[in-house]
Structures are given as structure tokens and as C-alpha cells.
Design a protein around this motif. Structure first.
Motif, PDB file in Angstrom:
ATOM      1  N   ALA A  84       0.838  -1.202   0.000  1.00  0.00           N
ATOM      2  CA  ALA A  84       0.000   0.000   0.000  1.00  0.00           C
ATOM      3  C   ALA A  84       0.874   1.254   0.000  1.00  0.00           C
ATOM      4  O   ALA A  84       0.647   2.200  -0.757  1.00  0.00           O
ATOM      5  CB  ALA A  84      -0.918  -0.014   1.216  1.00  0.00           C
ATOM      6  N   VAL A  85       1.916   1.226   0.840  1.00  0.00           N
ATOM      7  CA  VAL A  85       2.844   2.355   0.871  1.00  0.00           C
ATOM      8  C   VAL A  85       3.449   2.573  -0.510  1.00  0.00           C
ATOM      9  O   VAL A  85       3.532   3.700  -1.013  1.00  0.00           O
ATOM     10  CB  VAL A  85       3.974   2.088   1.900  1.00  0.00           C
ATOM     11  CG1 VAL A  85       4.968   3.231   1.890  1.00  0.00           C
ATOM     12  CG2 VAL A  85       3.391   1.879   3.264  1.00  0.00           C
ATOM     13  N   MET A  86       3.832   1.446  -1.137  1.00  0.00           N
ATOM     14  CA  MET A  86       4.467   1.567  -2.445  1.00  0.00           C
ATOM     15  C   MET A  86       3.519   2.173  -3.459  1.00  0.00           C
ATOM     16  O   MET A  86       3.915   2.968  -4.301  1.00  0.00           O
ATOM     17  CB  MET A  86       4.958   0.203  -2.915  1.00  0.00           C
ATOM     18  CG  MET A  86       6.228  -0.236  -2.221  1.00  0.00           C
ATOM     19  SD  MET A  86       7.176  -1.376  -3.193  1.00  0.00           S
ATOM     20  CE  MET A  86       6.301  -2.866  -2.944  1.00  0.00           C
ATOM     21  N   LEU A  87       2.231   1.801  -3.381  1.00  0.00           N
ATOM     22  CA  LEU A  87       1.272   2.373  -4.327  1.00  0.00           C
ATOM     23  C   LEU A  87       1.172   3.884  -4.153  1.00  0.00           C
ATOM     24  O   LEU A  87       1.203   4.634  -5.123  1.00  0.00           O
ATOM     25  CB  LEU A  87      -0.103   1.732  -4.125  1.00  0.00           C
ATOM     26  CG  LEU A  87      -0.364   0.482  -4.955  1.00  0.00           C
ATOM     27  CD1 LEU A  87      -1.702  -0.102  -4.598  1.00  0.00           C
ATOM     28  CD2 LEU A  87      -0.312   0.824  -6.433  1.00  0.00           C
ATOM     29  N   TRP A  88       1.058   4.320  -2.892  1.00  0.00           N
ATOM     30  CA  TRP A  88       0.987   5.763  -2.643  1.00  0.00           C
ATOM     31  C   TRP A  88       2.218   6.455  -3.191  1.00  0.00           C
ATOM     32  O   TRP A  88       2.127   7.487  -3.861  1.00  0.00           O
ATOM     33  CB  TRP A  88       0.861   6.035  -1.130  1.00  0.00           C
ATOM     34  CG  TRP A  88      -0.537   5.934  -0.625  1.00  0.00           C
ATOM     35  CD1 TRP A  88      -1.008   5.033   0.276  1.00  0.00           C
ATOM     36  CD2 TRP A  88      -1.653   6.736  -0.994  1.00  0.00           C
ATOM     37  NE1 TRP A  88      -2.350   5.222   0.484  1.00  0.00           N
ATOM     38  CE2 TRP A  88      -2.777   6.264  -0.278  1.00  0.00           C
ATOM     39  CE3 TRP A  88      -1.810   7.811  -1.879  1.00  0.00           C
ATOM     40  CZ2 TRP A  88      -4.032   6.829  -0.396  1.00  0.00           C
ATOM     41  CZ3 TRP A  88      -3.075   8.380  -2.002  1.00  0.00           C
ATOM     42  CH2 TRP A  88      -4.169   7.894  -1.269  1.00  0.00           C
ATOM     43  N   VAL A  89       3.371   5.868  -2.882  1.00  0.00           N
ATOM     44  CA  VAL A  89       4.617   6.480  -3.336  1.00  0.00           C
ATOM     45  C   VAL A  89       4.654   6.536  -4.858  1.00  0.00           C
ATOM     46  O   VAL A  89       5.065   7.530  -5.455  1.00  0.00           O
ATOM     47  CB  VAL A  89       5.819   5.684  -2.781  1.00  0.00           C
ATOM     48  CG1 VAL A  89       7.093   6.090  -3.497  1.00  0.00           C
ATOM     49  CG2 VAL A  89       5.963   5.910  -1.306  1.00  0.00           C
ATOM     50  N   ALA A  90       4.177   5.444  -5.500  1.00  0.00           N
ATOM     51  CA  ALA A  90       4.198   5.410  -6.954  1.00  0.00           C
ATOM     52  C   ALA A  90       3.339   6.526  -7.530  1.00  0.00           C
ATOM     53  O   ALA A  90       3.756   7.245  -8.442  1.00  0.00           O
ATOM     54  CB  ALA A  90       3.700   4.052  -7.443  1.00  0.00           C
ATOM     55  N   ILE A  91       2.145   6.699  -6.958  1.00  0.00           N
ATOM     56  CA  ILE A  91       1.250   7.743  -7.453  1.00  0.00           C
ATOM     57  C   ILE A  91       1.905   9.112  -7.286  1.00  0.00           C
ATOM     58  O   ILE A  91       1.955   9.930  -8.211  1.00  0.00           O
ATOM     59  CB  ILE A  91      -0.099   7.688  -6.707  1.00  0.00           C
ATOM     60  CG1 ILE A  91      -0.812   6.387  -7.070  1.00  0.00           C
ATOM     61  CG2 ILE A  91      -0.950   8.891  -7.038  1.00  0.00           C
ATOM     62  CD1 ILE A  91      -1.997   6.079  -6.205  1.00  0.00           C
ATOM     63  N   ALA A  92       2.454   9.351  -6.084  1.00  0.00           N
ATOM     64  CA  ALA A  92       3.099  10.640  -5.825  1.00  0.00           C
ATOM     65  C   ALA A  92       4.246  10.868  -6.794  1.00  0.00           C
ATOM     66  O   ALA A  92       4.424  11.962  -7.331  1.00  0.00           O
ATOM     67  CB  ALA A  92       3.596  10.686  -4.384  1.00  0.00           C
ATOM     68  N   THR A  93       5.043   9.797  -7.030  1.00  0.00           N
ATOM     69  CA  THR A  93       6.189   9.942  -7.905  1.00  0.00           C
ATOM     70  C   THR A  93       5.773  10.348  -9.309  1.00  0.00           C
ATOM     71  O   THR A  93       6.327  11.270  -9.904  1.00  0.00           O
ATOM     72  CB  THR A  93       6.979   8.617  -7.964  1.00  0.00           C
ATOM     73  OG1 THR A  93       7.267   8.204  -6.643  1.00  0.00           O
ATOM     74  CG2 THR A  93       8.262   8.784  -8.720  1.00  0.00           C
ATOM     75  N   MET A  94       4.750   9.640  -9.834  1.00  0.00           N
ATOM     76  CA  MET A  94       4.299   9.961 -11.182  1.00  0.00           C
ATOM     77  C   MET A  94       3.887  11.419 -11.281  1.00  0.00           C
ATOM     78  O   MET A  94       4.338  12.164 -12.142  1.00  0.00           O
ATOM     79  CB  MET A  94       3.094   9.076 -11.539  1.00  0.00           C
ATOM     80  CG  MET A  94       3.409   7.622 -11.731  1.00  0.00           C
ATOM     81  SD  MET A  94       1.974   6.803 -12.425  1.00  0.00           S
ATOM     82  CE  MET A  94       1.720   5.467 -11.312  1.00  0.00           C
ATOM     83  N   VAL A  95       2.991  11.842 -10.369  1.00  0.00           N
ATOM     84  CA  VAL A  95       2.373  13.157 -10.517  1.00  0.00           C
ATOM     85  C   VAL A  95       3.363  14.281 -10.208  1.00  0.00           C
ATOM     86  O   VAL A  95       3.531  15.209 -11.003  1.00  0.00           O
ATOM     87  CB  VAL A  95       1.122  13.245  -9.608  1.00  0.00           C
ATOM     88  CG1 VAL A  95       0.538  14.632  -9.681  1.00  0.00           C
ATOM     89  CG2 VAL A  95       0.112  12.207 -10.049  1.00  0.00           C
ATOM     90  N   VAL A  96       4.036  14.171  -9.075  1.00  0.00           N
ATOM     91  CA  VAL A  96       4.956  15.245  -8.692  1.00  0.00           C
ATOM     92  C   VAL A  96       6.061  15.389  -9.731  1.00  0.00           C
ATOM     93  O   VAL A  96       6.414  16.497 -10.135  1.00  0.00           O
ATOM     94  CB  VAL A  96       5.556  14.970  -7.300  1.00  0.00           C
ATOM     95  CG1 VAL A  96       6.635  15.990  -6.975  1.00  0.00           C
ATOM     96  CG2 VAL A  96       4.473  14.997  -6.252  1.00  0.00           C
ATOM     97  N   GLY A  97       6.590  14.259 -10.194  1.00  0.00           N
ATOM     98  CA  GLY A  97       7.685  14.318 -11.165  1.00  0.00           C
ATOM     99  C   GLY A  97       7.258  15.045 -12.419  1.00  0.00           C
ATOM    100  O   GLY A  97       7.949  15.960 -12.882  1.00  0.00           O
ATOM    101  N   ILE A  98       6.095  14.695 -12.951  1.00  0.00           N
ATOM    102  CA  ILE A  98       5.732  15.274 -14.244  1.00  0.00           C
ATOM    103  C   ILE A  98       5.326  16.726 -14.075  1.00  0.00           C
ATOM    104  O   ILE A  98       5.570  17.561 -14.960  1.00  0.00           O
ATOM    105  CB  ILE A  98       4.647  14.428 -14.941  1.00  0.00           C
ATOM    106  CG1 ILE A  98       4.693  14.692 -16.439  1.00  0.00           C
ATOM    107  CG2 ILE A  98       3.279  14.699 -14.407  1.00  0.00           C
ATOM    108  CD1 ILE A  98       5.975  14.279 -17.082  1.00  0.00           C
ATOM    109  N   LEU A  99       4.736  17.091 -12.920  1.00  0.00           N
ATOM    110  CA  LEU A  99       4.423  18.504 -12.689  1.00  0.00           C
ATOM    111  C   LEU A  99       5.707  19.313 -12.650  1.00  0.00           C
ATOM    112  O   LEU A  99       5.773  20.433 -13.152  1.00  0.00           O
ATOM    113  CB  LEU A  99       3.638  18.664 -11.387  1.00  0.00           C
ATOM    114  CG  LEU A  99       2.202  18.155 -11.442  1.00  0.00           C
ATOM    115  CD1 LEU A  99       1.513  18.371 -10.113  1.00  0.00           C
ATOM    116  CD2 LEU A  99       1.435  18.838 -12.560  1.00  0.00           C
ATOM    117  N   GLY A 100       6.747  18.728 -12.056  1.00  0.00           N
ATOM    118  CA  GLY A 100       8.044  19.407 -12.059  1.00  0.00           C
ATOM    119  C   GLY A 100       8.538  19.621 -13.470  1.00  0.00           C
ATOM    120  O   GLY A 100       9.051  20.686 -13.812  1.00  0.00           O
ATOM    121  N   ALA A 101       8.350  18.606 -14.313  1.00  0.00           N
ATOM    122  CA  ALA A 101       8.864  18.713 -15.684  1.00  0.00           C
ATOM    123  C   ALA A 101       8.185  19.836 -16.441  1.00  0.00           C
ATOM    124  O   ALA A 101       8.781  20.468 -17.313  1.00  0.00           O
ATOM    125  CB  ALA A 101       8.654  17.392 -16.413  1.00  0.00           C
TER     126      ALA A 101
END
Lengths: 206, 508, 124
Positions: B273-290
Motif C-alpha cells: 500500500a505504501v508503495m502504491l501511494w509512493v508510486a502515485i506521488a512519484t508519477m504526478v509530482v515528477g511530471i508537474l516538475g517537468a
């Protein structure tokens, strides 16, 4: 040899005239092999004599550690560290040129030869179908030493020994001598207020 | 099979020693490193062939039996990754050689070649290490080489970037070591197959804590979101060939380590479950940064962060299909990311920088460059014919099959990320490639033409083309790749074959 | 055998906390010291894994008992790695200092630029 050890940028400690004169502890005889310009501070007779006396002993001890390493404390890494300490002592006492005079090969070459030896020994068993790092040992009797056990691991250890010596010496070269030169350069650059092109790897003569 | 496993580790190190000896002879250096990497590619291809039907190959160094000695293991995933990595390393090496021959780089080739080969050895060792401590050593070899590579052609910015990079990586290495100490205290072994058997008896809370610790350790190196800040600060600053390799491989090695530890060592549901949350955060935050960056290299670095999230997502699903998707995604992403950074490097050659504020009309300046950017960029965004599409579809399908609201959220985040990636890419495209070229860009190109560097530049372009072609090959070979990825995923989830190969077989 | 000595445990705790504290400082020199302390902490925690750590490894004492050699080997390897990387880090910190005459970690330029994007555009 005249007293030439005092460096122009050595800070004067205390008011002049009260302490002993600059360079009073510099030796009059030649103890080391080159014109000595120590890494830190003025020349010191004590340091030079001790370095002269100790270095052969340290190097011998390092070889002892290397060969005794298989089933007693020691080994290539420990031996290499001890050997490099001898060279560091030489650098501290005699400076950059003294260090260079004492080295048969340049540090990078030492590293490369060491890596070749170590990886070659590690990989050689593959050629005969044995796993990596497999070791062979030979036992034979020598007239004076009695029974001698020779391991192929010793070659590996020698490689490690050379890698360690090469590494420490390149660290000394990079952090010691070259940095002094670079620092000087940067200071002049700042003083001259020239536009900075970035502190790139320059180095060269001190 | 001993030879096959040892070649990717021993040969590059010997090559590094030889190139170090040959510093005065650049030609011989280039030939040596190319041959070395070609040898690694060949060995890796044979390894893949051997493991293609799910076999796990193991070799005990020095003939010491498994839990005691140093074990080298290649399961299908490891073999595949060694192959892809070594191919990418070889192409980037050729690109770098072209750059050096053309006199277009300020890097010191005599330093670059040995360290590059040491990096290769580190990457390969990380993939095939059979015990936790060797994994650590592999990581350290790789990272130590990378610390030095990132300061190639040192400027103040690079020294700064390297400082950040080194300190962050070291911190995670020390945590890694702490983790090893804890696992050793718990199980009395560092052999991963052995740990896998013994950790089952450990209290689940303790296991979850250890799983989290290792997730954090490799998460820092893979730049997943709460721990990603260092990557866009350090990778884009390095010279092209280095950032290409770092972006393509180093983060993937960390992802591989996450997969290996989370599937083999720890009970799988502990932290998914933690990994899923982290995965979602990684996808969204990373691309918003880009989306808010002005430098092409930085855009790509943020996109890299964001797409790591996809792999974590697939891993968190914890199904065969999910893991198979991750395997495809790893291969796709290694190739595409390397290509994009090489293209950025060509851009830097043509224009002198990669800032979107002062680039217009690259299509006119170099049509080949535009094509080479366009194809992998579409693949990154996941448009249909490309490998990115296949990888993403595989992941989303696995997600739909797994079900659960968090997973659906993850899929939504993934779709959103793909769309935003497209937006980031079209932002680069409209700004940098369309329009009429700025006068100083035309001038820069004319100057490039006048210098006698064309041969080197052509070779660099050709190598980038090869990389683009490799991306297309990944897409074309999707069928066999998917088959292989399912074999790999089954091995990963089962773990029995791995344990059997390491412990059961003993020294061959 | 006895459990690891209390002092060793306390030392490890102090090293970790001190190391992380120093790591979060602005001065690069302190960061390097922090990394050094953390390295020691990790190595000592490796040694903590063995209950019989006071005995010599491999050769054994008079009673023939010995401590587990593996943590020693791992700690040695880790020390080598920390040693190498620390020298590199020192050289880097020195380089930074050489360029700027201070060794503070600066604000990230890009971050500052992005922060400016959020401010009202009256200055430009």
C-alpha cells in the motif's frame, strides 16, 4: 647544504627576535634523496632522520604483512596501507619531489598494474572451468625457510597491495601537492579580479 | 556458465586496468573499451539465451558453498537487464568516442575510459550479485565511478552538483549498510536466497520495518518522490554521455534492487500500500516538475523521476502481470531515456546550450535531430506504436486485473502522467523545434560546419540514430519481450527457482 | 556469551544522531564530518550483530571460542569504501571552497527561479 627550508609564506610565529631563528631545526647533512621542501612548515632534522631510518623498516614490515596474510592477520590491504604510510611519511618530511623520487612507477600505473594482477588472478580460473577467485596452492621445501606454502591468492593480494599503495599515493598527489598549486592560482585570480572561468583542473608546477 | 556470469564483472575491470595503462594512447584506449563492452554484450546475450525458459544460473566464487561464499546469480530479469545495460553502455561509449574524435568535448578521455569500464562492472555486479553485501559492493563500485564521472570537465556548477549527488548517495549507502547489519543480526546470513528462507520466521512487524528501510535506501537512489530532489539538480549538469548513462542505468539499477529485495526477501504484502501511494506521488509530482522547467535536460530529468513511478506501481501490484509489465517498462525506459539524453547532447553541440528560452526552429537546423527527438519522446509519452505504449498498457491491464480503489487511482495517475508527459514534450517541441532559427543558432551551426569536426559529429548522430532504432526494435520485439517478461516475473514471484539455484545446486 | 556491551550500543546511537545532525548543516566541512560519523556508526552496528564480538575472529582465544568473522570482513570492506569516498568528498569540498571562498551549501538556483515565478511580476 645551506639552510633553504624556510618557505616564503610560512607565517611568522610570535614577534621576531624572541624565538629561535627561522629554519633552526633544518639538518646540515643530506638525509633524503632530493632537495627537500617539506609539505608543511620548515624542514626538521628530526623528521628527516626518523623518516630515513623508519621507511625501510616500514616497507619490509608491509611485505611481511602481505605474505603472512593468508592464515594470519595481515594481507594485501593491511600491507598496502602500511607501505603507503611509508610514502606518506616521506612526503611529509620531504615534499612532493621527494615522494616522486621514491616511486618506481606513477600512482596511476601502480593502480593499473594492481588491478590487472588482481582481476587477472580472479579471472584466470575461468579459463580452466573453475569458478571466479578459485585458488591453487603449492607446497615445497626451500633450504633455509623450510616448508613454504605458495598460494595463487598471494598474487591477488599483491594486486590489492599495489592498488592500495597507488590509491593512497594518488590521494596524496591530488590532495597535497596539486591543491597547493591550485590554491595559489585561485588566490591570485581572486586578487586580480579576473573573471572566473571556473576552477578547472589545472595543476602543474607548484 | 561460470564464465558467462563472471565475464560482465571481471572483463570490464581488466579493461579498466588496461585503459588506465594506455592513457598515453587514445586510439588503443578506445579500441580496448569498445572490445571490452562488446565482450560483455556477447556474454550477456548468451546469459539471456540460457535463462530464457526460466532457468536461474548461479556460480559460487572461489568454490565456497552458497551461504558462505560469494554467489553470482542470474535469473531471467537480471540477465535481460545486463544485456540491455551493456548494449546501451556500448552505444553511449561509441557516441562519446565520436565526440572525442571530433574534439567536441572537454572531458578527459584518459580518465573517462577506465572509470566508465569500472562503472560497467559495478552495474553488472549489482544485477548479478547473489548476496546483499555484494549488492552493496556493486552499488558502491557503480556509485564511486559515478561520483568521479559527474565531475568530468569540472566547472563550478558540476562540482556543486557532484557534492549534492555524492552526499545523498553516500547517505543512502550508509543506510543500506545499516540495513545489512540489521538483516544479518536477524538471520545470521547475507546470502539473499538464504535470507529469503530465514526471514519467513521473523516477526512480521520487524520484516515490514526492514522492507521499508530497504525501500527507502533504494528509493533514494531510484529518486522516488519524497527522495527525488537530488536528481534534477545533479544529472542535467553532467556532460551528455554521463547524464545519458546515469539517467538510463543508475536509477534502473536501484529499481532492480527494489524489485529483487521486495520480491525475494520480504513478504510481499507488507508495504505494497505504501508503495502504491509512493508510486502515485512519484508519477504526478515528477511530471508537474517537468512542466515548469526551461531547460530540456531538466525537463527530461523530472520526466525520469515521474516514470520511475510506473515501475514502482507495477511492483506494488505484486502480480505476475504487474511484474511482467515492470520488466518491459524497465527495458523500454532504459533505451528511451538514454536516447533522449543523447539527443539533448546533440542539441547542446548544435546550439551550445539546452535552454528553451533561446532555441527556436531546430527542425530547420537539423531535421535528423528533430526526428531523433520526436520518436523516443512519443515513446516516453506512450503513444500507440511505440514501446512506451506497450509497457504502459501492460501495466494498466495488470492494474485492472488486480483491482482495488488505490490501484484504480494509480491507473488514473498513470494516464494523467502520460498526458502531462505529452504536454511537456509538446512544450519542448513547439518552443525548440518549430519556428525560424535564431540568428546565433544559424551562426553556431555554420561555425560547427567550418570546424573540421564533422566526422565526429556525424558519428555521434549515427549513434543516436542507432539508439532510436533500438527503441523501435524494443517496440517491434514486443511479443518475445512480453513472453520473456512473463517468464521473468514468474521467477520473481515464485522465488523457488532462485533459492534452489543458489542453495540447492551447491558448487558446480 | 554476553549481549553486546551497553557502551557500544550507546556509541552507535550517539554516532548516528550526531552524524545526521552534522549532515543537515550548511557547511560542507560539517557535512563531510557527518558522513564520516555515519560511516562509523554503520560499521559499528555491523559489529553489534555479533554477541561474542570481544573475542578474536577466526583464531579464537584460549578457550577456542571465536567471534563471527563475517561482520569483521563486511566492516573492513565498508571502511575501505568509506575511506575512498571520504577522500573524494574532501577534495570536492575543497574545490567548492576554492571557487567561492566559503563552503556553504547555496540555495538552488532553479528553485529560486521557480519561486520567483509565483511572485507578482512587478520587478521585471
Amino acid at each position: 647544504m645551506p639552510v633553504n627550508g624556510s618557505r616564503p609564506d610560512t607565517p611568522a610565529d610570535g614577534p621576531t627576535g624572541t624565538g629561535p631563528p627561522e629554519g633552526w631545526e633544518a639538518p646540515r647533512e643530506r638525509w633524503l634523496s632530493t632537495v627537500v621542501r617539506p609539505a608543511f612548515g620548515p624542514r626538521s632534522v628530526l623528521l628527516e632522520v626518523v623518516a630515513r631510518l623508519l621507511i625501510p623498516a616500514i616497507l619490509t614490515f608491509s611485505v611481511f604483512l602481505l605474505v603472512s596474510g593468508h592464515d594470519r592477520p595481515g594481507g594485501g590491504f593491511a600491507g598496502g596501507l602500511v607501505a603507503s604510510m611509508a610514502y606518506v611519511l616521506r612526503y611529509v618530511a620531504g615534499g612532493r619531489h621527494e615522494l616522486a623520487a621514491g616511486l618506481p612507477l606513477r600512482p596511476n600505473t601502480l593502480l593499473a598494474v594492481g588491478m590487472l594482477l588482481a582481476c587477472g588472478t580472479a579471472g584466470a580460473p575461468l579459463l580452466v572451468g573453475a569458478p571466479v577467485l578459485d585458488a591453487v596452492q603449492y607446497k615445497f621445501t626451500l633450504p633455509v625457510f623450510g616448508e613454504v606454502k605458495l598460494l595463487s591468492a598471494l598474487i591477488f593480494e599483491t594486486g590489492v597491495f599495489l592498488i592500495v599503495v597507488g590509491l593512497v599515493l594518488s590521494v596524496v598527489a591530488a590532495l597535497g601537492a596539486r591543491m597547493e598549486a591550485e590554491e595559489q592560482e585561485a588566490r591570485e585570480e581572486r586578487a586580480g579580479r579576473r573573471p572566473r572561468g571556473g576552477a578547472t583542473a589545472g595543476g602543474g608546477g607548484a | 556458465m561460470n564464465v558467462l556470469l563472471a565475464v560482465p564483472l571481471v572483463v570490464p575491470l581488466i579493461g579498466a586496468a588496461v585503459t588506465l595503462l594506455l592513457r598515453a594512447a587514445p586510439r588503443a584506449q578506445r579500441i580496448t573499451s569498445t572490445l571490452t563492452l562488446a565482450g560483455v554484450v556477447a556474454a550477456a546475450a548468451l546469459l539471456v539465451a540460457r535463462t530464457a525458459d526460466g532457468d536461474v544460473v548461479a556460480s559460487q566464487a572461489g568454490g565456497w558453498a552458497a551461504p558462505l561464499g560469494i554467489t553470482l546469480v542470474a535469473d531471467p530479469l537480471a540477465a535481460l537487464l545486463v544485456l540491455v545495460s551493456s548494449v546501451v553502455l556500448l552505444i553511449v561509449l561509441l557516441y562519446a568516442i565520436g565526440q572525442d574524435v571530433g574534439g567536441l568535448s572537454r572531458a578527459m578521455p584518459q580518465v573517462f575510459h577506465p572509470i566508465y569500464l569500472v562503472l560497467t562492472a559495478g552495474v553488472c555486479l549489482s544485477f548479478i550479485a547473489g548476496d546483499l553485501f555484494n549488492l552493496f559492493v556493486g552499488f558502491e563500485i557503480m556509485l564511486t565511478a559515478s561520483y568521479t564521472l559527474i565531475t568530468q570537465a569540472p566547472t563550478r556548477a558540476r562540482v556543486r552538483a557532484s557534492m549534492i549527488y555524492t552526499v545523498v548517495s553516500l547517505t543512502s549507502s550508509i543506510l543500506f549498510l545499516t540495513g545489512i547489519a540489521l538483516v544479518y543480526a536477524l538471520t545470521g546470513t547475507v546470502n539473499m536466497a538464504d535470507i529469503a528462507e530465514k526471514l519467513g520466521a521473523a516477526p512480521p512487524e520487524l520484516r515490514a520495518v526492514l522492507a521499508l528501510l530497504f525501500f527507502v535506501v533504494f528509493g533514494i537512489k531510484a529518486a522516488i518522490v519524497p527522495m527525488h530532489f537530488w536528481l534534477p539538480d545533479s544529472y542535467p549538469v553532467a556532460i551528455t554521455r554521463i547524464s545519458a548513462i546515469f539517467a538510463a542505468l543508475l536509477t534502473k539499477v536501484a529499481v532492480y534492487a527494489i524489485i529483487r529485495t521486495q520480491t525475494l526477501l520480504f513478504a510481499r504484502d507488507d508495504i505494497s500500500a505504501v508503495m502504491l501511494w509512493v508510486a502515485i506521488a512519484t508519477m504526478v509530482v515528477g511530471i508537474l516538475g517537468a512542466l515548469v522547467q526551461d531547460d530540456v535536460n531538466r525537463v527530461m530529468s523530472f520526466a525520469l523521476v515521474s516514470h520511475i513511478g510506473f515501475m514502482i506501481f507495477g511492483l506494488a501490484l505484486n502480480t505476475v502481470a504487474g511484474l511482467a509489465g515492470v520488466v518491459v517498462y524497465l527495458v523500454h525506459h532504459i533505451v528511451v531515456q538514454a536516447t533522449l539524453f543523447l539527443v539533448n547532447g546533440l542539441m547542446r553541440q548544435y546550439v551550445g546550450h539546452t535552454s528553451l528560452r533561446a532555441i527556436r526552429g531546430l527542425t530547420t537546423v537539423s531535421p535528423a535531430l528533430a526526428l531523433f527527438f520526436f520518436l523516443p519522446a512519443l515513446s516516453l509519452a506512450g503513444l500507440p506504436p511505440m514501446s512506451g505504449f506497450i509497457a504502459k498498457v501492460a501495466l494498466f491491464e495488470a492494474g485492472l486485473a488486480a483491482g482495488g480503489w488505490l490501484v484504480y487511482t494509480g491507473i488514473a495517475a498513470g494516464v494523467l502522467t502520460s498526458l502531462l508527459t505529452m504536454m511537456a514534450i509538446f512544450r519542448i517541441w513547439t518552443r525548440a523545434f518549430w519556428g525560424t532559427p535564431l540568428p546565433d543558432m544559424v551562426e553556431a551551426k555554420a561555425q560547427l560546419r567550418r570546424g573540421a569536426n564533422l566526422g565526429g559529429l556525424r558519428f555521434m548522430t549515427a549513434m543516436t540514430g542507432v539508439m532510436v532504432g533500438l527503441g523501435l526494435v524494443v517496440a517491434a520485439a514486443a511479443g518475445p519481450l512480453a513472453e520473456f517478461s512473463f517468464v521473468a516475473a514468474r521467477d520473481l514471484l515464485d522465488g523457488g527457482a532462485y533459492v534452489q539455484a543458489v542453495l540447492g545446486g551447491g558448487a558446480p | 556469551m554476553s549481549t553486546p556491551s551497553f557502551i557500544l550500543v550507546v556509541t552507535v546511537a550517539v554516532l548516528y544522531s550526531g552524524g545526521f545532525y552534522l549532515l543537515l548543516q550548511r557547511s560542507l566541512m560539517r557535512v563531510v564530518f557527518g558522513i564520516l560519523m555515519l560511516g562509523h556508526a554503520a560499521n559499528m552496528s555491523l559489529l553489534l550483530t555479533d554477541e561474542a564480538i570481544t573475542l578474536p575472529p577466526l583464531l579464537g582465544g584460549a578457550s577456542g571460542e571465536m567471534s563471527d568473522p563475517l561482520p569483521h570482513a563486511m566492516a573492513l570492506t565498508a571502511i575501505v569504501i568509506t575511506f575512498g569516498v571520504t577522500t573524494f568528498l574532501l577534495a570536492l569540498a575543497y574545490r567548492v571552497w576554492l571557487g567561492d571562498e566559503n563552503d556553504e551549501v547555496p540555495d538552488d538556483v532553479e528553485d529560486r527561479r521557480i519561486r520567483r515565478l509565483t511572485e507578482p511580476e512587478d520587478s521585471s
